[in-house]
Design a protein around this motif. Structure first.
Motif, PDB file in Angstrom:
ATOM      1  N   LYS A   1       1.130  -1.259  -0.011  1.00  0.00           N
ATOM      2  CA  LYS A   1       0.108  -0.015  -0.117  1.00  0.00           C
ATOM      3  C   LYS A   1       1.001   1.134  -0.047  1.00  0.00           C
ATOM      4  O   LYS A   1       0.507   2.288   0.495  1.00  0.00           O
ATOM      5  CB  LYS A   1      -0.963  -0.013   1.231  1.00  0.00           C
ATOM      6  CG  LYS A   1      -1.918  -0.840   1.179  1.00  0.00           C
ATOM      7  CD  LYS A   1      -3.063  -1.121   2.067  1.00  0.00           C
ATOM      8  CE  LYS A   1      -3.988  -2.197   2.137  1.00  0.00           C
ATOM      9  NZ  LYS A   1      -5.184  -2.021   0.965  1.00  0.00           N
TER      10      LYS A   1
ATOM     11  N   THR B   1      -2.973  12.102  -5.944  1.00  0.00           N
ATOM     12  CA  THR B   1      -4.331  11.532  -6.277  1.00  0.00           C
ATOM     13  C   THR B   1      -4.311  10.342  -7.015  1.00  0.00           C
ATOM     14  O   THR B   1      -5.291   9.703  -7.310  1.00  0.00           O
ATOM     15  CB  THR B   1      -5.364  12.505  -6.886  1.00  0.00           C
ATOM     16  OG1 THR B   1      -4.780  12.835  -7.957  1.00  0.00           O
ATOM     17  CG2 THR B   1      -5.251  13.874  -5.950  1.00  0.00           C
TER      18      THR B   1
ATOM     19  N   PRO C   1      -5.167   5.141  -5.695  1.00  0.00           N
ATOM     20  CA  PRO C   1      -6.297   5.197  -4.843  1.00  0.00           C
ATOM     21  C   PRO C   1      -5.902   4.234  -3.844  1.00  0.00           C
ATOM     22  O   PRO C   1      -6.737   4.263  -2.696  1.00  0.00           O
ATOM     23  CB  PRO C   1      -7.665   5.128  -5.540  1.00  0.00           C
ATOM     24  CG  PRO C   1      -6.839   4.454  -6.896  1.00  0.00           C
ATOM     25  CD  PRO C   1      -5.691   5.204  -7.113  1.00  0.00           C
ATOM     26  N   ASP C   2      -5.440   3.277  -4.008  1.00  0.00           N
ATOM     27  CA  ASP C   2      -5.074   1.970  -3.170  1.00  0.00           C
ATOM     28  C   ASP C   2      -3.900   2.214  -2.197  1.00  0.00           C
ATOM     29  O   ASP C   2      -3.476   1.203  -1.209  1.00  0.00           O
ATOM     30  CB  ASP C   2      -4.813   0.540  -3.846  1.00  0.00           C
ATOM     31  CG  ASP C   2      -6.051   0.184  -4.627  1.00  0.00           C
ATOM     32  OD1 ASP C   2      -7.176   0.606  -4.204  1.00  0.00           O
ATOM     33  OD2 ASP C   2      -5.845  -0.463  -5.782  1.00  0.00           O
TER      34      ASP C   2
ATOM     35  N   GLU D   1      -1.625   3.871   0.683  1.00  0.00           N
ATOM     36  CA  GLU D   1      -1.753   4.581   2.019  1.00  0.00           C
ATOM     37  C   GLU D   1      -0.835   5.384   2.608  1.00  0.00           C
ATOM     38  O   GLU D   1      -0.927   6.125   3.352  1.00  0.00           O
ATOM     39  CB  GLU D   1      -1.938   3.524   3.198  1.00  0.00           C
ATOM     40  CG  GLU D   1      -3.436   2.712   3.075  1.00  0.00           C
ATOM     41  CD  GLU D   1      -3.526   1.454   4.139  1.00  0.00           C
ATOM     42  OE1 GLU D   1      -2.759   1.437   4.935  1.00  0.00           O
ATOM     43  OE2 GLU D   1      -4.650   1.134   3.858  1.00  0.00           O
TER      44      GLU D   1
ATOM     45  N   LEU E   1      -1.416   8.911   3.301  1.00  0.00           N
ATOM     46  CA  LEU E   1      -2.464   9.412   2.213  1.00  0.00           C
ATOM     47  C   LEU E   1      -3.926   9.211   2.656  1.00  0.00           C
ATOM     48  O   LEU E   1      -4.904   9.765   1.893  1.00  0.00           O
ATOM     49  CB  LEU E   1      -2.270   8.654   0.804  1.00  0.00           C
ATOM     50  CG  LEU E   1      -0.723   8.865   0.345  1.00  0.00           C
ATOM     51  CD1 LEU E   1      -0.715   7.865  -1.260  1.00  0.00           C
ATOM     52  CD2 LEU E   1      -0.644  10.660  -0.258  1.00  0.00           C
ATOM     53  N   ARG E   2      -3.869   8.652   3.703  1.00  0.00           N
ATOM     54  CA  ARG E   2      -5.253   8.382   4.299  1.00  0.00           C
ATOM     55  C   ARG E   2      -5.315   9.244   5.722  1.00  0.00           C
ATOM     56  O   ARG E   2      -4.471   9.223   6.517  1.00  0.00           O
ATOM     57  CB  ARG E   2      -5.829   7.109   4.240  1.00  0.00           C
ATOM     58  CG  ARG E   2      -5.821   6.457   2.979  1.00  0.00           C
ATOM     59  CD  ARG E   2      -6.517   5.100   2.829  1.00  0.00           C
ATOM     60  NE  ARG E   2      -6.524   4.624   1.699  1.00  0.00           N
ATOM     61  CZ  ARG E   2      -6.780   3.670   1.364  1.00  0.00           C
ATOM     62  NH1 ARG E   2      -7.132   2.868   2.178  1.00  0.00           N
ATOM     63  NH2 ARG E   2      -6.609   3.224   0.073  1.00  0.00           N
TER      64      ARG E   2
END
Length: 165
Positions: A83, A111, A114-115, A117, A164-165
């Motif tokens: 990830k 961006t 999306p998978d 982290e 990223l999250r």
């Protein structure tokens, strides 16, 4: 005004020129022109740029104003770290630095995965400008390496990460 778009094979030679100029402007003071020329030849050949443009799971972006490429960014999902996307390159032509080109490239590249982290990168420890840029965009140092860019390079780097999250 520069617009960010995905690179194509038509961009290979302008990218090679941009990377050559940017690399010398950035790294000559750290490694000397001869070593930088060696790195440019190995890392930024036309064949290597074309290969990276076509990497599965990767994203190669350019900042284009219709006349020239003012910057580029290349990232891909890590093959070893779960990830995690790796930002391999983010360079802005010396004539276009501090005009928002790097910021726009970075905003788009983060961006594209999306998978992921984590976004991870390596940066020259003496490159205070790049370190400040990345820290301002949420990165923090997590490690160091003596083989930046590949096995046995002997080039030191800081390893920075951003959640990223």
């Amino acid at each position: 005004m520069f617009f960010v778009r995905t690179a194509t094979d038509r961009d290979v030679e302008p990218l090679r020129s941009l990377l050559t100029q940017s690399f010398h402007a950035t790294y000559d003071r750290f490694y000397g022109p001869a070593k930088v020329a060696e790195l440019v030849a190995a890392w930024h050949s036309s064949a290597e740029i074309k290969r990276r443009i076509q990497v599965k799971g990767g994203e190669y972006l350019v900042a284009d104003d219709g006349k020239r490429i003012g910057g580029m960014a290349f990232a891909a999902m890590s093959e070893k770290l779960a990830k995690t996307a790796i930002l391999h390159q983010l360079y802005v032509h010396p004539d276009h630095q501090r005009q928002g080109v790097g910021r726009d490239l970075f905003a788009e590249i983060e961006t594209c995965f999306p998978d992921a982290e984590i976004l991870r990168l390596e940066v020259e420890p003496q490159n205070a400008g790049a370190i400040a840029f990345y820290e301002a965009h949420g990165f923090a140092e997590v490690d160091r390496t003596t083989n930046c860019g590949g096995p046995d390079s002997g080039i030191e780097a800081l390893i920075l990460e951003k959640p990223l999250r």
